[in-house]
Design a protein around this motif. Structure first.
Motif, mmCIF file in Angstrom:
data_model
loop_
_atom_site.group_PDB
_atom_site.id
_atom_site.type_symbol
_atom_site.label_atom_id
_atom_site.label_comp_id
_atom_site.label_asym_id
_atom_site.label_seq_id
_atom_site.Cartn_x
_atom_site.Cartn_y
_atom_site.Cartn_z
ATOM 1 N N THR A 63 -8.689 14.240 73.814
ATOM 2 C CA THR A 63 -9.562 14.874 72.837
ATOM 3 C C THR A 63 -10.852 14.067 72.704
ATOM 4 O O THR A 63 -10.812 12.853 72.484
ATOM 5 C CB THR A 63 -8.875 14.959 71.457
ATOM 6 N N ASP A 64 -11.986 14.730 72.865
ATOM 7 C CA ASP A 64 -13.301 14.082 72.734
ATOM 8 C C ASP A 64 -13.423 12.877 73.657
ATOM 9 O O ASP A 64 -13.879 11.797 73.239
ATOM 10 C CB ASP A 64 -13.546 13.656 71.277
ATOM 11 N N CYS A 65 -13.048 13.044 74.896
ATOM 12 C CA CYS A 65 -13.216 12.010 75.928
ATOM 13 C C CYS A 65 -14.293 12.506 76.892
ATOM 14 O O CYS A 65 -13.994 13.092 77.940
ATOM 15 C CB CYS A 65 -11.897 11.749 76.648
ATOM 16 N N ASP A 66 -15.562 12.273 76.540
ATOM 17 C CA ASP A 66 -16.668 12.927 77.222
ATOM 18 C C ASP A 66 -16.994 12.360 78.598
ATOM 19 O O ASP A 66 -17.677 13.002 79.393
ATOM 20 C CB ASP A 66 -17.931 12.868 76.348
ATOM 21 N N GLU A 67 -16.544 11.151 78.911
ATOM 22 C CA GLU A 67 -16.916 10.534 80.186
ATOM 23 C C GLU A 67 -15.947 10.874 81.327
ATOM 24 O O GLU A 67 -16.157 10.465 82.447
ATOM 25 C CB GLU A 67 -16.993 9.012 80.019
ATOM 26 N N ILE A 68 -14.904 11.596 81.034
ATOM 27 C CA ILE A 68 -13.972 12.025 82.085
ATOM 28 C C ILE A 68 -14.573 13.241 82.776
ATOM 29 O O ILE A 68 -14.828 14.263 82.146
ATOM 30 C CB ILE A 68 -12.592 12.373 81.494
ATOM 31 N N ASP A 69 -14.813 13.117 84.098
ATOM 32 C CA ASP A 69 -15.431 14.241 84.788
ATOM 33 C C ASP A 69 -14.613 14.692 86.003
ATOM 34 O O ASP A 69 -13.994 15.738 85.980
ATOM 35 C CB ASP A 69 -16.879 13.935 85.163
ATOM 36 N N ASN A 70 -14.599 13.866 87.083
ATOM 37 C CA ASN A 70 -13.846 14.338 88.249
ATOM 38 C C ASN A 70 -12.360 14.398 87.908
ATOM 39 O O ASN A 70 -11.873 13.688 87.030
ATOM 40 C CB ASN A 70 -14.118 13.465 89.481
ATOM 41 N N VAL A 71 -11.642 15.250 88.611
ATOM 42 C CA VAL A 71 -10.266 15.553 88.213
ATOM 43 C C VAL A 71 -9.262 15.129 89.286
ATOM 44 O O VAL A 71 -8.251 15.791 89.498
ATOM 45 C CB VAL A 71 -10.106 17.051 87.892
ATOM 46 N N GLU A 72 -9.527 14.000 89.945
ATOM 47 C CA GLU A 72 -8.537 13.477 90.889
ATOM 48 C C GLU A 72 -7.218 13.171 90.178
ATOM 49 O O GLU A 72 -6.137 13.359 90.742
ATOM 50 C CB GLU A 72 -9.078 12.219 91.568
ATOM 51 N N TRP A 73 -7.304 12.672 88.954
ATOM 52 C CA TRP A 73 -6.098 12.390 88.170
ATOM 53 C C TRP A 73 -5.281 13.653 87.940
ATOM 54 O O TRP A 73 -4.041 13.637 87.989
ATOM 55 C CB TRP A 73 -6.471 11.760 86.826
ATOM 56 N N LEU A 74 -5.995 14.776 87.716
ATOM 57 C CA LEU A 74 -5.316 16.042 87.475
ATOM 58 C C LEU A 74 -4.634 16.547 88.750
ATOM 59 O O LEU A 74 -3.496 17.008 88.720
ATOM 60 C CB LEU A 74 -6.320 17.072 86.961
ATOM 61 N N GLU A 75 -5.332 16.431 89.874
ATOM 62 C CA GLU A 75 -4.749 16.843 91.148
ATOM 63 C C GLU A 75 -3.537 15.988 91.481
ATOM 64 O O GLU A 75 -2.518 16.504 91.977
ATOM 65 C CB GLU A 75 -5.804 16.741 92.254
ATOM 66 N N TYR A 76 -3.626 14.673 91.206
ATOM 67 C CA TYR A 76 -2.500 13.786 91.499
ATOM 68 C C TYR A 76 -1.285 14.152 90.637
ATOM 69 O O TYR A 76 -0.155 14.241 91.136
ATOM 70 C CB TYR A 76 -2.895 12.327 91.258
ATOM 71 N N LEU A 77 -1.529 14.367 89.332
ATOM 72 C CA LEU A 77 -0.427 14.744 88.449
ATOM 73 C C LEU A 77 0.183 16.073 88.866
ATOM 74 O O LEU A 77 1.394 16.286 88.739
ATOM 75 C CB LEU A 77 -0.916 14.819 87.003
ATOM 76 N N GLY A 78 -0.646 16.968 89.363
ATOM 77 C CA GLY A 78 -0.138 18.251 89.827
ATOM 78 C C GLY A 78 0.752 18.122 91.050
ATOM 79 O O GLY A 78 1.767 18.809 91.175
ATOM 80 N N ARG A 79 0.388 17.216 91.941
ATOM 81 C CA ARG A 79 1.170 17.036 93.168
ATOM 82 C C ARG A 79 2.417 16.182 92.941
ATOM 83 O O ARG A 79 3.487 16.486 93.466
ATOM 84 C CB ARG A 79 0.315 16.364 94.254
ATOM 85 N N ASN A 80 2.262 15.095 92.184
ATOM 86 C CA ASN A 80 3.317 14.092 92.119
ATOM 87 C C ASN A 80 3.872 13.834 90.732
ATOM 88 O O ASN A 80 4.861 13.110 90.595
ATOM 89 C CB ASN A 80 2.794 12.751 92.671
ATOM 90 N N GLY A 81 3.235 14.379 89.701
ATOM 91 C CA GLY A 81 3.639 14.050 88.343
ATOM 92 C C GLY A 81 4.733 14.953 87.807
ATOM 93 O O GLY A 81 5.263 15.819 88.513
ATOM 94 N N SER A 82 5.040 14.723 86.547
ATOM 95 C CA SER A 82 6.102 15.496 85.901
ATOM 96 C C SER A 82 5.633 16.007 84.541
ATOM 97 O O SER A 82 6.412 16.077 83.598
ATOM 98 C CB SER A 82 7.357 14.633 85.736
#
Length: 486
Positions: free
Chosen positions: A156-175
């Protein structure tokens, strides 16, 4: 107390839930101090936390078995002392070996290098970051890689997060089972399509777009949306979200790109849906949703005026859905228990600005076991609607806000609703003391709330229900419900 067995003392402490009581009790004896510290599983700290390394080490030694920690610096000023920084978070992550749930709020001295230390918290299941101005995508990626048990992530209100490599990684390998992203300037709703296979496990998803200062002041624009467009006939997004039970989308525009609107036709387990000012949706989206979501129990639709056309010769200004959506919900979603409808910017003198009619609305109400109903600025709803509602066998809670066509006759009808126990009237200016007296004669209501209803007096409201809240003014809560900023 010193002679009591430790197991018995621990059992006594487990029955005490108030933090202040636990703190006081721990001062009674060294035994209680030690046992209480060992058994404390959750703690919330803020400006009073001493951030010196030695003090932090002592703090975590005092509470070695913490599973849930919330660090909140809301309202912090430099006079309060130093905030927890990267070094402090490193000490924290190395000492809290049992940590499951962590919330960091307004921690302005923690950046990616500090957040990366959380990768050593192998038991971490839930992470919430609120107003973290220095956190960027790299820090989140480190958490995604290191915290393999992470199942809930809130940003919430984390304005400096832009690219979504973390999101792609969680989608592939996360739970991940729960993903909430609100007011993060660098993330848009199309990014979540990159979550890919992660959608299959997700049970709760919430996205709210970051709004600008003047968003709420923008009037209906020149853009015209195609009311016949069917995003669900396209098969360009090949992912499943069959575990999704709770979905909220707010302040996003789905046209001309499809984006997250395709999710509406894919979530077969959905029980709770909230669409707040999602632009360019149409009946095809709601029909696709209804066909997939037979388990839907709660729906919230907050709608503004938009411009729609199915051909070049005619254009109408109305809210996004019509009775066709209501008929589809009535036919396919027979478990629906909660309905919340808000119409913003619609004039009481132009019922056609709302795509729903009273006839279509009552078909939905009479087809489903509605227990909770909220209507805000529903200019199509009048005393005939109240008469129809009075025969609803399941209705327990009714909230009417700015329902200008409801008057004392409607109150006379609604008192006959078999299970109605809670009634709220806000800014319903045609209801008078006479109508409230009708409510009192029935002696049925457990709760009555009356706010900003100019023709209802405090004297008339008193004694009508077991619990009565009355205010002649427009409270902050009411302003929010009316769509005003407070």
């Amino acid at each position: 107390m010193e002679d009591l067995p430790e197991a018995l003392v621990t059992e006594i402490l487990n029955r005490i839930t108030t933090t202040s009581d636990l703190n006081s009790l721990s001062l009674v004896s060294k035994q209680l101090y030690k046992i209480e510290g060992n058994q404390r599983g959750a703690i919330r700290v803020g400006s009073g936390l001493c951030t010196a390394t030695k003090a932090l080490t002592s703090f975590y030694a005092r509470f070695p078995n913490l599973r849930k920690v919330e660090i909140d610096y809301s309202g912090w000023t430099p006079e309060h002392g130093n905030q927890l920084d990267n070094e402090g978070l490193s000490v924290f992550s190395s000492h809290c070996s049992s940590l499951i749930d962590l919330t960091l709020s307004f921690c302005s001295f923690i950046d990616d290098s500090g957040l990366a230390c959380l990768a050593y918290c192998k038991t971490l299941v839930s992470l919430r970051l609120n107003s973290a101005p220095k956190i960027m995508s790299f820090g989140l990626f480190s958490v995604a890689v290191g915290c393999t048990n992470l199942s809930a992530l809130h940003l919430t209100d984390c304005d400096e997060i832009d690219n979504v490599e973390w999101l792609e990684y969680l989608g592939r390998n996360g739970s991940l089972e729960e993903l909430v992203v609100k007011n993060c300037k660098g993330i848009n709703h199309h990014d979540f399509l990159k979550f890919g296979p992660g959608w299959m496990k997700l049970q709760k998803f919430e996205f709210e777009r970051k709004r600008g200062r003047y968003d709420s002041l923008i009037a209906i624009g020149d853009e015209v949306y195609d009311s016949s467009y069917d995003a669900h006939s396209m098969d360009i997004y090949d992912f499943c979200c069959e575990s999704l039970m709770d979905l909220r989308l707010a302040h996003i525009e789905t046209w001309p790109e499809v984006g997250l609107r395709v999710v509406l036709g894919k979530c077969k387990a959905l029980e709770k849906l909230c669409l707040e000012y999602v632009r360019a949706l149409n009946d095809n989206d709601m029909i696709a949703l209804s066909r997939s979501c037979s388990n839907l129990k709660s729906i919230t639709l907050w709608l503004k005026l938009e411009r729609f056309s199915s051909d070049v010769s005619y254009c109408e200004s109305r809210t996004s859905f019509t009775d066709n959506s209501l008929y589809a919900l009535a036919l396919n979603c027979r478990k629906l228990q909660m309905v919340d409808l808000r119409f913003t910017g619609c004039s009481r003198d132009w019922p056609s600005e709302i795509g729903f009619t009273q006839q279509g609305f009552l078909v939905l109400i009479q087809s489903c076991p509605i227990r909770v109903l909220v209507l805000n600025n529903a200019n199509f709803f009048d005393d005939r609607g109240m008469k129809a509602l009075s025969s609803s066998p399941h209705l327990e809670t009714l909230e009417l806000i700015l329902c200008h066509a409801v008057n004392d006759v409607g109150m006379r009808f609604i008192v006959h609703t078999p299970c109605l126990s809670s009634l709220t009237l806000r800014a319903c200016h045609k209801v008078t003391d006479v109508g409230v007296a009708e409510l009192g004669r029935a002696h049925k209501l457990e709760s009555l709330v009356i706010e900003h209803c100019g023709r209802v007096s405090l004297q008339a409201a008193q004694g009508v229900a077991k619990s009565v809240h009355y205010s002649s003014k427009c409270s902050d809560a009411l302003k929010k419900k009316l769509g005003f900023s407070v």
